[in-house]
Structure formats: structure tokens, C-alpha cells
Design an enzyme around this catalytic site. Sequence first.
Site, PDB file in Angstrom:
ATOM      1  N   CYS A 202       0.846  -1.195   0.000  1.00 21.45           N
ATOM      2  CA  CYS A 202       0.000   0.000   0.000  1.00 21.45           C
ATOM      3  C   CYS A 202       0.887   1.253   0.000  1.00 21.45           C
ATOM      4  O   CYS A 202       1.967   1.259   0.598  1.00 21.45           O
ATOM      5  CB  CYS A 202      -0.913   0.012   1.221  1.00 21.45           C
ATOM      6  SG  CYS A 202      -2.181  -1.269   1.202  1.00 21.45           S
ATOM      7  N   CYS A 205       2.293   2.728   3.304  1.00 15.70           N
ATOM      8  CA  CYS A 205       3.129   1.814   4.094  1.00 15.70           C
ATOM      9  C   CYS A 205       4.367   1.353   3.339  1.00 15.70           C
ATOM     10  O   CYS A 205       5.031   0.397   3.748  1.00 15.70           O
ATOM     11  CB  CYS A 205       2.307   0.592   4.524  1.00 15.70           C
ATOM     12  SG  CYS A 205       0.877   1.007   5.532  1.00 15.70           S
ATOM     13  N   CYS A 230       2.149  -8.837   7.171  1.00 15.77           N
ATOM     14  CA  CYS A 230       0.780  -8.332   7.340  1.00 15.77           C
ATOM     15  C   CYS A 230      -0.163  -9.433   7.819  1.00 15.77           C
ATOM     16  O   CYS A 230      -1.293  -9.156   8.175  1.00 15.77           O
ATOM     17  CB  CYS A 230       0.270  -7.748   6.038  1.00 15.77           C
ATOM     18  SG  CYS A 230       0.250  -8.931   4.685  1.00 15.77           S
TER      19      CYS A 230
END
Length: 235
Positions: A202, A205, A230
Site C-alpha cells: 500500500c 506503508c 501483514c
Amino acid sequence: MEVLEKVNELNEKLKDNSAEEIVKFFLNEYKNDAALSSSFGAEDQVLTHMMLKFDQNANIFTLDTGRLPIETYSVMDNTNLKYNIKVNVFFPKSEDVEKLYKSQGINGFYESIENRKACCNIRKIEPLKRALKPLKVWITGLRASQSVTRVDMPLVEWDDNFQVIKVNPLISWSEEDVWNFIKTNKVPYNKLHDKGYPSIGCAPCTRAVKEGEDIRSGRWWWENPEHKECGLHTK
């Protein structure tokens, strides 16, 4: 046969095979019950090329978290056009994202590991569960040299979190192997790789890394290395 016995048998059977031979084996053996989850990073693009070489209808999907860089959408489009396909796209549930924003704000994931994992769970884990639910085999672009969290990952493993056989055809590849394949085969790739982004997730991030830094250091850079997953690839 018990699933762990099957995994051990597959590891033994395929241990000396090339990545392309491994991909071909699982496509032949499992057909559309085997799928690649692609983030459109370099490794996933290599596997996309391999899979479509053997089967134009190979099952390839991606997770659109809603916060991807524009460059990722560009390589998604270029991939669809080059190979004349439409990669399957899974989105997070809108009501879950609305609740996330209400509880932690837009960028609350910077404030704690708990917040960041909650965001990853809604944007990535839940959609991945839906994508993997009908499948028997999950193909990934993981490499052992990518991160301290991945050094011990085998070629084939049973993923208890998602109840699926997980296959890592590029597990022993180096970064040089990946880029040699991309250049030789003219595979579309994310242009952020040219700007110092070895690992791309993303947009909020992910950042570029300096030469010599760990290739995963640009992901969730505010956290310690042992936390930098994650939830997709943890046991």
C-alpha cells in the site's frame, strides 16, 4: 493421504525441479484449483509470465486494498493488455473499511502495531480468505532472501491459517535471477522498482530504500523487522 504427508511428498518430488517445472506441475495437477496471488511485484510478474505460458486461462488474482500506488494500477493494466487477460480482483468489504476509519481514522495504522494489523486484516487478510476459500493450492512469489521472516520457508508447505497448500516456486531465487528473467522475457514490471522500491504494498506503508538496506526495510519502516508481515505469510 494426510495433508502433511502430501506436502512432504511434494517437497521431495520437486526439490530438484526448476521454477517453471514446479509451476507447470501444479497447473497440470490442480488446474484452476491452483492460483497465484499477485501484488504485481517483480516476483509475481515472473510467475504470471510462467503460468500464462503454460495455460492462458491460469487462475491469477490480486487484492486491491484501496490504497495502492498509481504505479501498481499501471502495471496491472499493462499485464492485462500484454497477456490478453483480466486478473481477478478482490476488494475489502466497504462496511469494514468504514468501521476502520471510524475507529482509528484514515492513517491510524502508524500509531501502533495493533492498528496496522487491524488495517491489514480488513484490507488484505479478509479478501484473501475469500479468494483462497475455493482453492487447493496457493502459489506465491516469496523468496527466502527477501526477509528475516522468510528464510526458513520451504518450497511447499501447508498453510494452516488459510487451509491450503502453499507453493513458493521462487523460494531459492536471488533478486538477480528475478530481474534477469524479467529483462529476458520483456515482462511488465512496476516502475517503482526503478525508484528504489524493491518491495511494494500500500502507498502509505511503502517507501524507497537506500542501497545496501534490507529489501523489506521500506515496508512498515516504523516497525521492527520481526514484525514486518501483514498476516498473509505468517505461520
